[in-house]
Design an enzyme around this catalytic site. Structure first.
Site, PDB file in Angstrom:
ATOM      1  N   SER A 181     -14.625 106.552 -64.390  1.00 59.97           N
ATOM      2  CA  SER A 181     -13.181 106.374 -64.505  1.00 59.97           C
ATOM      3  C   SER A 181     -12.429 107.533 -63.863  1.00 59.97           C
ATOM      4  O   SER A 181     -12.926 108.652 -63.778  1.00 59.97           O
ATOM      5  CB  SER A 181     -12.794 106.268 -65.970  1.00 59.97           C
ATOM      6  OG  SER A 181     -11.387 106.265 -66.091  1.00 59.97           O
ATOM      7  N   HIS A 186     -20.009 103.396 -61.676  1.00 53.51           N
ATOM      8  CA  HIS A 186     -18.562 103.593 -61.679  1.00 53.51           C
ATOM      9  C   HIS A 186     -18.200 104.682 -62.681  1.00 53.51           C
ATOM     10  O   HIS A 186     -18.776 104.768 -63.752  1.00 53.51           O
ATOM     11  CB  HIS A 186     -17.828 102.309 -62.050  1.00 53.51           C
ATOM     12  CG  HIS A 186     -16.355 102.529 -62.230  1.00 53.51           C
ATOM     13  ND1 HIS A 186     -15.526 102.808 -61.165  1.00 53.51           N
ATOM     14  CD2 HIS A 186     -15.577 102.561 -63.336  1.00 53.51           C
ATOM     15  CE1 HIS A 186     -14.305 102.994 -61.627  1.00 53.51           C
ATOM     16  NE2 HIS A 186     -14.301 102.848 -62.935  1.00 53.51           N
ATOM     17  N   ASP A 196      -1.732 112.411 -69.722  1.00 56.40           N
ATOM     18  CA  ASP A 196      -2.232 111.046 -69.487  1.00 56.40           C
ATOM     19  C   ASP A 196      -3.111 110.543 -70.632  1.00 56.40           C
ATOM     20  O   ASP A 196      -4.157 111.113 -70.921  1.00 56.40           O
ATOM     21  CB  ASP A 196      -3.047 111.104 -68.170  1.00 56.40           C
ATOM     22  CG  ASP A 196      -3.786 109.827 -67.828  1.00 56.40           C
ATOM     23  OD1 ASP A 196      -3.485 108.773 -68.413  1.00 56.40           O
ATOM     24  OD2 ASP A 196      -4.659 109.889 -66.934  1.00 56.40           O
ATOM     25  N   HIS A 240      -9.589 108.505 -65.179  1.00 54.23           N
ATOM     26  CA  HIS A 240      -8.762 109.056 -66.259  1.00 54.23           C
ATOM     27  C   HIS A 240      -9.622 109.878 -67.211  1.00 54.23           C
ATOM     28  O   HIS A 240     -10.719 109.474 -67.589  1.00 54.23           O
ATOM     29  CB  HIS A 240      -8.085 107.927 -67.042  1.00 54.23           C
ATOM     30  CG  HIS A 240      -7.111 107.138 -66.225  1.00 54.23           C
ATOM     31  ND1 HIS A 240      -5.824 107.554 -66.024  1.00 54.23           N
ATOM     32  CD2 HIS A 240      -7.243 105.968 -65.558  1.00 54.23           C
ATOM     33  CE1 HIS A 240      -5.188 106.659 -65.271  1.00 54.23           C
ATOM     34  NE2 HIS A 240      -6.035 105.693 -64.968  1.00 54.23           N
ATOM     35  N   ASP A 261       9.686  87.440 -59.911  1.00 56.97           N
ATOM     36  CA  ASP A 261       8.979  86.201 -59.583  1.00 56.97           C
ATOM     37  C   ASP A 261       9.498  85.755 -58.228  1.00 56.97           C
ATOM     38  O   ASP A 261      10.650  85.365 -58.095  1.00 56.97           O
ATOM     39  CB  ASP A 261       9.268  85.153 -60.664  1.00 56.97           C
ATOM     40  CG  ASP A 261       8.606  83.815 -60.352  1.00 56.97           C
ATOM     41  OD1 ASP A 261       7.847  83.731 -59.361  1.00 56.97           O
ATOM     42  OD2 ASP A 261       8.835  82.849 -61.095  1.00 56.97           O
ATOM     43  N   HIS A 304       1.707 107.779 -70.570  1.00 52.83           N
ATOM     44  CA  HIS A 304       0.828 106.822 -69.873  1.00 52.83           C
ATOM     45  C   HIS A 304      -0.131 106.123 -70.828  1.00 52.83           C
ATOM     46  O   HIS A 304      -1.330 106.406 -70.861  1.00 52.83           O
ATOM     47  CB  HIS A 304       0.026 107.500 -68.752  1.00 52.83           C
ATOM     48  CG  HIS A 304       0.878 108.157 -67.723  1.00 52.83           C
ATOM     49  ND1 HIS A 304       0.367 108.913 -66.703  1.00 52.83           N
ATOM     50  CD2 HIS A 304       2.222 108.176 -67.542  1.00 52.83           C
ATOM     51  CE1 HIS A 304       1.347 109.378 -65.953  1.00 52.83           C
ATOM     52  NE2 HIS A 304       2.495 108.946 -66.437  1.00 52.83           N
ATOM     53  N   SER A 351      -8.128 102.158 -52.773  1.00 49.50           N
ATOM     54  CA  SER A 351      -7.505 103.476 -52.923  1.00 49.50           C
ATOM     55  C   SER A 351      -8.502 104.546 -53.370  1.00 49.50           C
ATOM     56  O   SER A 351      -8.179 105.733 -53.387  1.00 49.50           O
ATOM     57  CB  SER A 351      -6.371 103.388 -53.944  1.00 49.50           C
ATOM     58  OG  SER A 351      -6.869 102.949 -55.193  1.00 49.50           O
ATOM     59  N   ASP A 354      -1.738 111.246 -63.514  1.00 50.54           N
ATOM     60  CA  ASP A 354      -3.013 110.656 -63.947  1.00 50.54           C
ATOM     61  C   ASP A 354      -4.111 111.601 -63.492  1.00 50.54           C
ATOM     62  O   ASP A 354      -4.165 111.968 -62.315  1.00 50.54           O
ATOM     63  CB  ASP A 354      -3.229 109.291 -63.297  1.00 50.54           C
ATOM     64  CG  ASP A 354      -2.443 108.187 -63.984  1.00 50.54           C
ATOM     65  OD1 ASP A 354      -1.822 108.455 -65.025  1.00 50.54           O
ATOM     66  OD2 ASP A 354      -2.452 107.054 -63.468  1.00 50.54           O
TER      67      ASP A 354
END
Lengths: 550, 550
Positions: B360, B358, B189, B362, B438, B384, B227, B157
């Site tokens: 990105s 903000h 990506d 990517h 689950d 991706h 992160s 990425d």
């Protein structure tokens, strides 16, 4: 004293309903639905609670509709079922309402009254002048309400547009005229207040759609909201220029274009529109199919085309699909899924994220500023939005120089009062709320039912059946376990065995003959099984114990 | 023959896992999870099906991780539980993995190997050179894999960035170096391929955040992904410039910043960071709180602050909350709800829809083009993304002049094969799929369980209990009806009475003593009750009949 009382739409997108009250006279603006939020599992639609209307039924003189979208007219049948009222609206709005009332078996009882932009409706002591607004459906209006306290301007849902056809434009001159005379309060649409600049024009959308149709070698399928009649007109024009026939598909698309043609809002040369059953008579490059399903709705025409289960049209290589619509929050995943399906079938797909083929029907920031500057209100009240939209809109007005004290951020149920002495302010609160409609049930799905549905949706359930001898306390049958939505039947082997042991231990623990023994077993069993499943498999099914004493 | 086999990530956002195979040697790139789709009710996470790995376990030499995001490392514990493998990754990635393995009680068994950008790892016959890439977390790498068939470049990425600190930038020179030498295939990506232009720079984000912090009179609360360490560094710097202390809050924020500081990725003067328990010692204008919860996660620190249930910080008038994050599709409603709550508490709220705070992680379209032009590949393989992202990325490559025959749009499980003679092409398919996790159950929730959960979530259920005398056929007990998630108990009166009549009629109809009478009653009862409830209230609860013969 003038009161403006929002019963819905100030705190959410949708559910729009506003009470205008002076002494013993009330009229209502709009009666909209809201689509259920994520946590409202199984709910079909949401309508505003109408307690305040019930309590003041004698005062209510009329309901006025601004335009034909569901979030403005969808709750009308529920209102009219309870309270008989004359309904006022423009031609297109009334026709859509008429169809809706037929579905609800209500049409014969309702007094529908046509109003036109520019006309004044008098409901003493109010004079209500209708002002044309441009929006993503046709025949929308805002209004200037002359009240004993001053003029209140309500924009409805609007954008500013500059089409060659003035019938398609917001009548900025009329808004300006009231601005010159003096507006006490402006109530303005906040839906798009987060978006900078001006909305793209419909002319640019048409230009881009036109280029895409021209470049398409095969069939063109355009998906958009059926109520977006202006854009449908543009697609019809594009089809004609490209020597393509037009096919309408999807129930609401067929219904609404039919109404729009009858009223003269859609112009279409004879022979241009053909029935979908005739599609085989034309070459691929000779047709444009105009359809519903732009939001990826599961049963819509486009979804069926994309899934290969449509009766007449299956999307294939050579087709071009144009999604001329916005991605409504909450629908992104459904829309993404349909785009993926269309690509997998080999079609070219163009959507508003990768091409400029959609423009919003709601004013962006610069248009909202223009409305404030046109009307020059003394008070500003943002409407039609979630709380954050209302706050951001209020800040926008303050940036234009309005004093914060004259910018009123109100929520549903708060009474906004105006009188000569005290000016405008928020007064007491009236009862409001959201009523959930699920099937034929109105309001019988509430917090506890939704909570159970959520628990069931996440963990499924386990039903435990047991028959116990009342005297001896001996288990005559069971414990039998049946599960739904929990785990594969084949995987439950050890879980069932262990759970049965857990249950039998509880039964043994509690002596026969003691008071409310069954009730005690039921409670203990529920807690113990919850704990056991949490420990064993880290899931929390609903436990339904059925314990019968014989 | 070289084989590239995507086991996940080519057909969805997330679930990234790619097999690289030559003769008897396999290594794996990434092992990611996906968050459940809307219809996967109750499911915690989704992991790729690993049948192909099980079948080829003897060939597998290693797994290489590109970066520390869940959609690239989240499925690692599930893989390592089954197959022991050496793991390769950069310092930060390995530290995050180590924490994750501890949670799964796996850390002592795993062979973690540090690699650095610029280094070459040899797994015969492969030479794998790691290339630094910029992304929304730190220490990300792509790789150039020299194989007997040619060089394969995998971007991981990435985005292109031009920071003063080259450690934060994508190493475009190395990509260019391989481009000059000759790249057989580029795997790139596709996440942001729908977005035009270049991504905004982190410097601009920092500048805008800085201005907002400077203008804030009281406490500043910044919410972002834990992160996103680069941006956290920038916020630390902003806090220092504004004489504010930094408080980290939220479990993952505390964990990850701790790791990043230990590894030297976060620089922070002593005393700048203070514990949240010390917050009362500082004036409002002396603190910046850096927290999780930017996606409106129900249990996150920000949600608790907004709901007034946080132990140390309740948002109030005077606070400024900055949501420095994107609105991930599917989370919009949760994010909108938290913004509304923060506004209602009187805070100023700034989010990426209304301010440029903000960027990105990517690459946007122009950056993706740059990657293609840097590496000049013979074959292009978009990775991706959902299918539509892959197709749009393929078209982008074609627009740059790549022949369509050399652009390979593959989906999970399709084997992309390369050999000298035949070039690159899609060959047979291997088994792939999505495994639902689950609780502790892995793969035991499938189609049928999800279908039941969906039915339960929409209509709830009705349990019918009845005891019948086996010989006489007389009903000894019941029919008793218990409902969950259906309607309010108080509203069920007439429904229960009518439903009981429906049931008793069925019992009477079917003679005692006939074969499998109970089974017949059960089936008829289910159908009849479904019909009755659909008619009476237009709902479709699940019917669970419990009929006991004694």
């Amino acid at each position: 004293m003038l009161k403006l009382i929002p019963l819905g739409g100030l705190g959410e997108i949708g559910l729009n309903m506003m009470v205008v009250e002076y002494d013993n006279v009330i009229f209502i603006i709009d009666a909209g639905i809201m689509f259920p939020e994520d946590h409202m599992l199984g709910v079909d639609i949401v309508i505003p609670a109408m307690d305040y209307l019930r309590e003041n039924v004698d005062k209510i003189q009329a309901i006025i509709l601004t335009h034909a979208h569901e979030d403005h007219i969808g709750a009308l049948p529920y209102l009219l079922r309870e309270i008989r009222l004359p309904v006022y609206g423009t031609a297109f709005t009334l026709e859509i309402v008429r169809n809706k009332l037929i579905e609800f078996d209500l049409n014969t009882h309702v007094d529908l009254n046509l109003v036109n932009p520019g006309e004044v409706l008098t409901i003493e002591p109010f004079d209500i002048e209708f002002i044309r607004v441009s929006h993503s459906t046709i025949d929308g209006v805002g209004m200037a309400i002359t009240t004993p306290e001053g003029v209140v301007v309500h924009t409805g849902d609007f954008r500013i547009s500059h089409s060659a056809d003035i019938m398609k434009n917001t009548d900025i001159s009329s808004f300006a005229r009231f601005g010159e005379k003096g507006v006490m309060a402006l109530l303005s649409d906040s839906t798009n207040v987060e978006v900078e600049g001006y909305a793209m024009s419909e002319q640019e959308v048409a230009k881009n759609l036109g280029e895409l149709v021209e470049a398409s070698p095969g069939r063109v399928i355009v998906a958009l909201f059926a109520s977006n009649v202006f854009r449908i007109q543009q697609i019809i024009d594009i089809a004609r220029h490209n020597n393509r026939r037009v096919i309408f598909n999807g129930r609401s698309m067929e219904q609404i274009t039919d109404v729009a043609m009858r009223l003269g809002y859609l112009e279409c040369p004879t022979g241009l529109v053909v029935d979908i059953k005739q599609i085989h008579k034309f070459e691929d490059h000779e047709v444009v199919i105009i359809t519903t399903g732009s939001q990826g709705e599961p049963m819509s025409a486009l979804t069926r085309m994309a899934s290969g289960v449509h009766k007449h049209i299956n999307v294939r290589k050579g087709d071009t699909v144009l999604l001329s619509s916005k991605h409504i929050p909450g629908n992104e995943k459904a829309i993404a899924s349909i785009i993926n399906k269309l690509y997998r079938r080999g079609a070219e797909v163009v959507y508003s994220k990768i091409a400029r083929i959609h423009a919003s029907g709601h004013a962006h920031q610069e248009e909202l500023k223009m409305m404030i500057n046109l009307t020059k209100p003394e008070y500003f009240i943002p409407i039609h939005g979630e709380y954050r939209h209302l706050v951001v809109h209020a800040r926008l007005a303050e940036k234009l120089g309005m004093p914060r004290s004259n910018v009123i951020v109100a929520e549903n149920g708060q009474v906004i009062a105006f009188d000569g002495e005290n000016g405008g302010r928020i007064e007491e609160r009236v009862q409001t709320g959201r009523i959930l409609v699920d099937g034929k049930g109105i309001g019988d799905v509430g917090r506890s039912v939704l909570k159970e549905r959520r628990e069931l949706s996440e963990g499924g359930l386990v039903v435990v059946t047991m028959i116990i001898d009342e005297e001896t306390g001996v288990v005559l049958y069971g414990p039998e376990l049946i599960s739904k939505g929990f785990v594969f039947d084949s995987a439950t082997g050890y879980l069932v065995d262990d759970a049965q042991c857990v249950i039998l231990e509880i039964v043994e623990e509690i002596e026969a003959g003691i008071d409310s023994r069954v009730e005690l077993i039921r409670k203990k069993l529920q807690r113990a099984l919850k704990q056991y499943f949490a420990f064993a498999i880290n899931r929390r099914p609903l436990i339904v114990p059925i314990i019968i004493e014989v």
